[in-house]
Design a protein around this motif. Sequence first.
Motif, PDB file in Angstrom:
ATOM      1  N   ILE A 175       2.215   1.374   3.959  1.00  0.00           N
ATOM      2  CA  ILE A 175       2.424   2.791   3.659  1.00  0.00           C
ATOM      3  C   ILE A 175       3.897   3.036   3.329  1.00  0.00           C
ATOM      4  N   GLY A 176       4.781   2.370   4.051  1.00  0.00           N
ATOM      5  CA  GLY A 176       6.212   2.518   3.792  1.00  0.00           C
ATOM      6  C   GLY A 176       6.597   2.082   2.395  1.00  0.00           C
ATOM      7  N   ASP A 177       5.983   0.990   1.909  1.00  0.00           N
ATOM      8  CA  ASP A 177       6.292   0.524   0.552  1.00  0.00           C
ATOM      9  C   ASP A 177       5.775   1.500  -0.505  1.00  0.00           C
ATOM     10  N   LEU A 178       4.617   2.119  -0.256  1.00  0.00           N
ATOM     11  CA  LEU A 178       4.120   3.134  -1.180  1.00  0.00           C
ATOM     12  C   LEU A 178       5.078   4.317  -1.255  1.00  0.00           C
ATOM     13  N   LEU A 179       5.577   4.711  -0.080  1.00  0.00           N
ATOM     14  CA  LEU A 179       6.490   5.855  -0.042  1.00  0.00           C
ATOM     15  C   LEU A 179       7.859   5.528  -0.635  1.00  0.00           C
ATOM     16  N   ALA A 180       8.170   4.240  -0.759  1.00  0.00           N
ATOM     17  CA  ALA A 180       9.468   3.824  -1.279  1.00  0.00           C
ATOM     18  C   ALA A 180       9.447   3.574  -2.785  1.00  0.00           C
ATOM     19  N   LEU A 181       8.308   3.757  -3.426  1.00  0.00           N
ATOM     20  CA  LEU A 181       8.232   3.571  -4.871  1.00  0.00           C
ATOM     21  C   LEU A 181       9.161   4.555  -5.584  1.00  0.00           C
ATOM     22  N   PRO A 182       9.679   4.182  -6.785  1.00  0.00           N
ATOM     23  CA  PRO A 182      10.595   5.075  -7.507  1.00  0.00           C
ATOM     24  C   PRO A 182      10.031   6.485  -7.716  1.00  0.00           C
ATOM     25  N   SER A 183       8.777   6.572  -8.095  1.00  0.00           N
ATOM     26  CA  SER A 183       8.112   7.878  -8.201  1.00  0.00           C
ATOM     27  C   SER A 183       6.960   7.883  -7.208  1.00  0.00           C
ATOM     28  N   ALA A 184       7.306   8.033  -5.948  1.00  0.00           N
ATOM     29  CA  ALA A 184       6.341   7.815  -4.860  1.00  0.00           C
ATOM     30  C   ALA A 184       5.295   8.916  -4.801  1.00  0.00           C
ATOM     31  N   PRO A 185       4.064   8.555  -4.406  1.00  0.00           N
ATOM     32  CA  PRO A 185       3.078   9.590  -4.110  1.00  0.00           C
ATOM     33  C   PRO A 185       3.499  10.363  -2.862  1.00  0.00           C
ATOM     34  N   SER A 186       2.962  11.535  -2.676  1.00  0.00           N
ATOM     35  CA  SER A 186       3.350  12.364  -1.540  1.00  0.00           C
ATOM     36  C   SER A 186       2.758  11.808  -0.249  1.00  0.00           C
ATOM     37  N   PRO A 187       3.459  11.982   0.886  1.00  0.00           N
ATOM     38  CA  PRO A 187       2.890  11.579   2.175  1.00  0.00           C
ATOM     39  C   PRO A 187       1.542  12.236   2.446  1.00  0.00           C
ATOM     40  N   ALA A 188       1.389  13.507   2.022  1.00  0.00           N
ATOM     41  CA  ALA A 188       0.121  14.205   2.254  1.00  0.00           C
ATOM     42  C   ALA A 188      -1.028  13.543   1.504  1.00  0.00           C
ATOM     43  N   SER A 189      -0.778  13.096   0.273  1.00  0.00           N
ATOM     44  CA  SER A 189      -1.841  12.455  -0.509  1.00  0.00           C
ATOM     45  C   SER A 189      -2.243  11.122   0.104  1.00  0.00           C
ATOM     46  N   ILE A 190      -1.282  10.381   0.632  1.00  0.00           N
ATOM     47  CA  ILE A 190      -1.597   9.105   1.282  1.00  0.00           C
ATOM     48  C   ILE A 190      -2.409   9.352   2.547  1.00  0.00           C
ATOM     49  N   SER A 191      -1.996  10.339   3.346  1.00  0.00           N
ATOM     50  CA  SER A 191      -2.744  10.655   4.564  1.00  0.00           C
ATOM     51  C   SER A 191      -4.164  11.096   4.230  1.00  0.00           C
ATOM     52  N   ALA A 192      -4.317  11.925   3.196  1.00  0.00           N
ATOM     53  CA  ALA A 192      -5.644  12.381   2.798  1.00  0.00           C
ATOM     54  C   ALA A 192      -6.515  11.211   2.356  1.00  0.00           C
ATOM     55  N   ALA A 193      -5.933  10.283   1.589  1.00  0.00           N
ATOM     56  CA  ALA A 193      -6.692   9.132   1.105  1.00  0.00           C
ATOM     57  C   ALA A 193      -7.093   8.214   2.253  1.00  0.00           C
ATOM     58  N   ILE A 194      -6.245   8.092   3.269  1.00  0.00           N
ATOM     59  CA  ILE A 194      -6.590   7.289   4.439  1.00  0.00           C
ATOM     60  C   ILE A 194      -7.704   7.962   5.226  1.00  0.00           C
ATOM     61  N   PHE A 195      -7.582   9.260   5.452  1.00  0.00           N
ATOM     62  CA  PHE A 195      -8.613   9.972   6.217  1.00  0.00           C
ATOM     63  C   PHE A 195      -9.953   9.912   5.511  1.00  0.00           C
ATOM     64  N   GLU A 196      -9.938  10.061   4.189  1.00  0.00           N
ATOM     65  CA  GLU A 196     -11.182  10.052   3.412  1.00  0.00           C
ATOM     66  C   GLU A 196     -11.663   8.638   3.094  1.00  0.00           C
ATOM     67  N   LEU A 197     -10.922   7.642   3.598  1.00  0.00           N
ATOM     68  CA  LEU A 197     -11.298   6.224   3.461  1.00  0.00           C
ATOM     69  C   LEU A 197     -11.194   5.718   2.032  1.00  0.00           C
ATOM     70  N   GLU A 198     -10.453   6.430   1.181  1.00  0.00           N
ATOM     71  CA  GLU A 198     -10.136   5.887  -0.136  1.00  0.00           C
ATOM     72  C   GLU A 198      -9.123   4.755   0.004  1.00  0.00           C
ATOM     73  N   LEU A 199      -8.209   4.921   0.912  1.00  0.00           N
ATOM     74  CA  LEU A 199      -7.307   3.840   1.300  1.00  0.00           C
ATOM     75  C   LEU A 199      -7.810   3.283   2.621  1.00  0.00           C
ATOM     76  N   ARG A 200      -8.069   1.995   2.660  1.00  0.00           N
ATOM     77  CA  ARG A 200      -8.609   1.358   3.862  1.00  0.00           C
ATOM     78  C   ARG A 200      -7.479   0.740   4.676  1.00  0.00           C
ATOM     79  N   CYS A 201      -7.609   0.868   5.989  1.00  0.00           N
ATOM     80  CA  CYS A 201      -6.616   0.270   6.875  1.00  0.00           C
ATOM     81  C   CYS A 201      -7.292  -0.103   8.184  1.00  0.00           C
ATOM     82  N   ASP A 202      -6.541  -0.706   9.081  1.00  0.00           N
ATOM     83  CA  ASP A 202      -7.068  -1.143  10.371  1.00  0.00           C
ATOM     84  C   ASP A 202      -7.026   0.019  11.356  1.00  0.00           C
TER      85      ASP A 202
END
Length: 216
Positions: A175-202
């Motif tokens: 998640i930190g590397d995603l947030l460190a991208l030059p034009s990073a996605p928003s923290p809210a969008s990453i959290s939403a994708a994790i909650f909705e299981l679009e982004l899978r994690c442990d």
Amino acid sequence: MKKLRSHIGGTPSPARTIKRSQYGKQTTFFSSRKNGSQIVCEVRLEADACFLWEQDKNVVSYREQPERLTLEVEGKSRTYVPDFEVCYADGSKKFVEIKPENVFLKPKYLALYRAARDFLRDRGDDFELLTDNEIRKQPRLNNLIKTYSQARGVDPLELAYLRDQLRVLEAPMSIGDLLALPSAPSPASISAAIFELELRCDWTKPISTNSQVFWG
């Protein structure tokens, strides 16, 4: 004593009105994105259960204090209102009673819940006893609370931008590397994708910026 109401509009009103500041109760409002309404929870444990239904793809809606049932319990007539009605994508309904594990074990409650289960199953509905042991599994619950809260107010354009970026990136990434991208996605969008299981994690570990996420 002020009464709490919810579900403005076409959704049926609760069969039993929850009152503010009852002794031993911690009334909580849960802001449900799935229902588009405030869910009035009599105790915090009920609000915690809402996180499970918000994430469950099979759940299309749920509501509190849905229906007053007239039951025969050990030869006596009793009225009973389940805590929730949960509606599923296949058209089925489940009525849910939420209590701490030690409350369910009391004989007077077991008889009531057996009568409710039999009554509801006879008419084609299901009944579930949901305890704190299931609802408050950790770190799952804390992860649900964290990602649901951090996703509040996310714009559909933010999610679309995240999806566009993921198409040209290689999984997994932290998640930190995603947030460190030059034009990073928003923290809210990453959290939403994790909650909705679009982004899978442990989910067996606390989710942090060090967590690896997968997609595709």
